[in-house]
Design an enzyme around this catalytic site. Structure first.
Site, short mmCIF file in Angstrom:
data_model
loop_
_atom_site.label_atom_id
_atom_site.label_comp_id
_atom_site.label_asym_id
_atom_site.label_seq_id
_atom_site.Cartn_x
_atom_site.Cartn_y
_atom_site.Cartn_z
N THR A 16 0.84 -1.20 0.00
CA THR A 16 0.00 0.00 0.00
C THR A 16 0.87 1.26 0.00
OG1 THR A 16 -1.69 -1.19 1.24
CG2 THR A 16 -1.81 1.21 1.28
N VAL A 17 1.82 1.34 0.92
CA VAL A 17 2.59 2.58 1.09
C VAL A 17 3.67 2.71 0.01
CG1 VAL A 17 3.93 3.98 2.69
CG2 VAL A 17 2.15 2.46 3.58
N ALA A 36 12.35 19.46 -3.96
CA ALA A 36 13.50 18.80 -3.32
C ALA A 36 14.82 19.41 -3.76
CB ALA A 36 13.49 17.31 -3.67
N ARG A 48 8.81 -9.25 -1.37
CA ARG A 48 8.84 -10.68 -1.05
C ARG A 48 8.73 -11.52 -2.32
NH1 ARG A 48 4.67 -11.11 3.59
NH2 ARG A 48 3.63 -10.02 1.91
N GLY A 137 -0.63 8.52 9.86
CA GLY A 137 -0.70 8.51 8.39
C GLY A 137 -0.31 9.83 7.76
N LYS A 208 1.92 4.15 18.72
CA LYS A 208 2.03 5.51 18.18
C LYS A 208 2.01 6.53 19.32
CE LYS A 208 -0.24 4.27 13.83
NZ LYS A 208 -1.55 4.04 13.22
N GLY A 305 -3.98 4.62 4.54
CA GLY A 305 -4.32 4.56 3.13
C GLY A 305 -3.13 4.91 2.26
P1 NAP Z 1 1.66 -4.04 2.78
O1 NAP Z 1 0.66 -3.47 1.86
O2 NAP Z 1 1.38 -5.33 3.45
O3 NAP Z 1 3.03 -4.17 1.93
C1 NAP Z 1 4.18 -4.73 2.48
C2 NAP Z 1 5.26 -4.82 1.40
O4 NAP Z 1 6.42 -5.34 2.00
C3 NAP Z 1 4.92 -5.73 0.24
O5 NAP Z 1 5.34 -5.15 -0.97
C4 NAP Z 1 5.72 -6.99 0.53
O6 NAP Z 1 6.14 -7.68 -0.62
C5 NAP Z 1 6.92 -6.43 1.23
N1 NAP Z 1 7.54 -7.38 2.14
C6 NAP Z 1 6.96 -8.07 3.16
N2 NAP Z 1 7.88 -8.81 3.80
C7 NAP Z 1 9.06 -8.58 3.17
C8 NAP Z 1 10.38 -9.05 3.36
N3 NAP Z 1 10.66 -9.92 4.33
N4 NAP Z 1 11.34 -8.60 2.54
C9 NAP Z 1 11.07 -7.72 1.54
N5 NAP Z 1 9.84 -7.23 1.31
C10 NAP Z 1 8.85 -7.67 2.12
O7 NAP Z 1 2.05 -3.01 3.93
P2 NAP Z 1 1.77 -1.44 3.94
O8 NAP Z 1 0.34 -1.20 4.29
O9 NAP Z 1 2.33 -0.82 2.73
O10 NAP Z 1 2.59 -1.02 5.25
C11 NAP Z 1 3.98 -0.86 5.23
C12 NAP Z 1 4.42 -0.18 6.51
O11 NAP Z 1 3.80 1.10 6.60
C13 NAP Z 1 3.98 -0.92 7.78
O12 NAP Z 1 4.97 -0.75 8.76
C14 NAP Z 1 2.71 -0.19 8.21
O13 NAP Z 1 2.47 -0.25 9.60
C15 NAP Z 1 3.06 1.22 7.81
N6 NAP Z 1 1.92 2.08 7.56
C16 NAP Z 1 0.92 1.68 6.78
C17 NAP Z 1 -0.15 2.52 6.53
C18 NAP Z 1 -1.30 2.11 5.67
O14 NAP Z 1 -2.28 2.86 5.59
N7 NAP Z 1 -1.25 0.98 5.01
C19 NAP Z 1 -0.17 3.80 7.11
C20 NAP Z 1 0.90 4.20 7.91
C21 NAP Z 1 1.95 3.33 8.13
P3 NAP Z 1 5.11 -8.37 -1.64
O15 NAP Z 1 4.42 -7.22 -2.33
O16 NAP Z 1 5.96 -9.16 -2.58
O17 NAP Z 1 4.18 -9.18 -0.82
N1 HSE Z 2 -3.06 0.14 10.35
C1 HSE Z 2 -2.81 1.52 10.63
C2 HSE Z 2 -4.12 2.21 10.94
C3 HSE Z 2 -2.15 2.17 9.45
O1 HSE Z 2 -5.18 1.65 10.64
O2 HSE Z 2 -4.09 3.30 11.51
C4 HSE Z 2 -1.66 3.57 9.75
O3 HSE Z 2 -0.62 3.53 10.68
#
Ligand code: NAP
Ligand code: HSE
Length: 435
Positions: A16-17, A36, A48, A137, A208, A305
């Site tokens: 997602t991010v 920048a 992965r 976020g 957080k 998101g």
């Molecule tokens: P996500 O959609 O689950 O994506 C995770 C990504 O990491 C995928 O591309 C996955 O690869 C890759 N990955 C997982 N394990 C790995 C490994 N061992 N080595 C290399 N790549 C690996 O997660 P996300 O929502 O983007 O979240 C990423 C981070 O941002 C998390 O720490 C989350 O807490 C934080 N965050 C998320 C949000 C949100 O709204 N989603 C908001 C704020 C912060 P594949 O694509 O090949 O599976």
């Molecule tokens: N899973 C987290 C949330 C993503 O729902 O707030 C943002 O950190």
């Protein structure tokens, strides 16, 4: 735009991010380069599964599963670490720092668990870590607390810090969707963590809050030092009764200075409907910060998101490119050297409470419950028993008791006695009411 050399970055994670960062860089390249002062260019992506299609990437970007390709690439100065969870992200961070790379990350679980050590390591290596996206976020709360509000002694933080649980609470009440269905929706929309347990049990919001507490109060604290409760035991009835009484239930994170000590909690809380926090809906977050000079300032917006979170990561990338990160990171390190404030014992938290008990629908039950509360010096403000179709079917009654102000310690003692009552069926819910 200047003629500086491009800034080569690697994205670790393209979910997602990560895909959001690539999307902004793809669609806004010239504007980003102008802000920048140099082009920001994705050179490598680590995931992965390297065989999945990855949109928004310029031709020629290397997509790999091998972290060593980034560690050993001397042309990559900055790594965006966007893999969730503590392991293997923690090991990756240490390898990047050891290889002399700066880092930005959205991973709050990692910053909560190993932030102090990683910051120290970065300082020793002369490197920096940016983490704007790790809290709330798209809301720029890290830069607010570490830059814009540094002229203040922070007195309190009151916040909604988890988008997924706020989305669930909103959709359950407004659209009468079941908890399970809304959670699936939050996952499909990219709000929830890979393991959503931490979203709904209060852990994500608490991590957080700890990160904000370190920055705003220079105080180091662990999850077990304060009351943490999730939304996973709430029923639609709780949301509806609270609504009838003039409140919304929100997963509220609080850090407040109280006679020189810090009062901390993360709990679903009844908040009067006319307050901005109660009106924060969907996956939005809100952070109300009170400073001794500025008074109350409130930040609200998308807490999760793809693009909102990528917006925060982009700000870190641009801050790095312009040299701002180096200055801010030093001030974060200095703030971490300040002595921690003492933490108030959870037992001393003093609030009104909402208590919902599922009980046998028979004589003397109310008397047994009020006897326990009375002996623990908990005074009742109102009692309510709504008839629901489920009650009639299963012979249960849902009893809702609002109390006058009392403290957590008294209620913990009462909880232990209530649990022993023969009339009690299933899980009870006890929630504080915000002032
Ligand atoms: P996500 O959609 O689950 O994506 C995770 C990504 O990491 C995928 O591309 C996955 O690869 C890759 N990955 C997982 N394990 C790995 C490994 N061992 N080595 C290399 N790549 C690996 O997660 P996300 O929502 O983007 O979240 C990423 C981070 O941002 C998390 O720490 C989350 O807490 C934080 N965050 C998320 C949000 C949100 O709204 N989603 C908001 C704020 C912060 P594949 O694509 O090949 O599976
Ligand atoms: N899973 C987290 C949330 C993503 O729902 O707030 C943002 O950190």
């Amino acid at each position: 735009m200047t003629n500086s050399a491009p800034l080569n970055i690697a994205l670790i994670g393209f979910g997602t991010v990560g895909s959001g960062v690539a999307r902004i860089l793809d669609t806004q390249a010239a504007a980003i380069a102008s802000r920048a002062g140099r082009e920001i260019r994705i050179r490598r992506v680590v995931v992965r599964d390297a065989s999945k299609p990855r949109p928004f990437l310029p031709a020629g970007v290397n997509v790999t599963t091998d972290i060593a390709e980034v560690v050993n690439d001397p042309d990559i100065q900055l790594v965006a670490q966007l893999v969730g969870g503590v392991d293997p992200a923690y090991g990756y961070m240490k390898q990047f720092l050891a290889a002399g790379k700066d880092i930005v990350t959205a991973n709050k679980a990692l910053i909560y668990t190993h932030g102090a050590e990683l910051f120290q390591l970065a300082a020793e290596q002369g490197r920096t870590i940016g983490f704007e996206a790790a809290v709330a976020g798209g809301i720029p709360i890290i830069s607010a607390v570490t830059q814009a509000l540094t002229g203040n002694r922070i007195l309190s933080l009151e916040a909604i810090l988890n988008g997924t649980s706020n989305f669930i609470l909103t959709r359950m009440l407004d659209d009468k969707h079941s908890y399970g269905d809304v959670l699936k929706e939050a996952q499909a929309l990219g709000y929830a963590e890979a393991d959503p347990a931490m979203d709904v049990d209060g852990t994500d919001a608490a991590q957080k809050l700890v990160i904000l507490t370190r920055l705003a109060f220079s105080t180091s604290v662990a999850l077990n030092d304060f009351v943490r409760q999730g939304i996973d035991n709430l029923e639609l009835l709780d949301l509806q009764v609270a609504d009838d009484l003039g409140y919304k239930i929100k997963l509220l994170a609080t850090a407040r200075l109280n006679d020189g000590r810090l009062e901390l909690s993360v709990q679903p809380t009844l908040i009067r409907k006319d307050r901005a926090i109660a009106q924060t809906s969907g996956a939005n977050n809100i952070v109300a910060v009170e400073g001794d000079a500025v008074g109350m300032v409130t930040f609200s917006g998308a807490g999760a998101g793809q693009l909102p979170t990528a917006s925060a990561v982009m700000a870190d990338l641009i801050d790095y490119a312009t040299g701002r990160t180096a200055v801010t990171f030093q001030s974060i390190l200095r703030s971490a050297q300040q002595p921690s404030l003492p933490i108030q014992s959870p037992d001393e938290l003093t609030r009104r409470y909402y208590l919902r008990l599922n009980v046998d629908d028979r004589p003397h039950v109310l008397a047994d419950i009020t006897d326990v509360l009375g002996r623990n010096e908990i005074s009742i403000s109102s009692v309510r028993q709504d008839e629901t179709p489920e009650d009639r079917a299963d012979g249960d009654a849902r009893l809702v008791i609002m109390t006058h102000r009392t403290n957590e310690g008294r209620f913990r003692a009462a909880d232990a006695e209530l649990e022993k009552l023969a009339c009690l069926r299933g899980t009870s819910i006890r929630l504080p009411v915000a002032e």
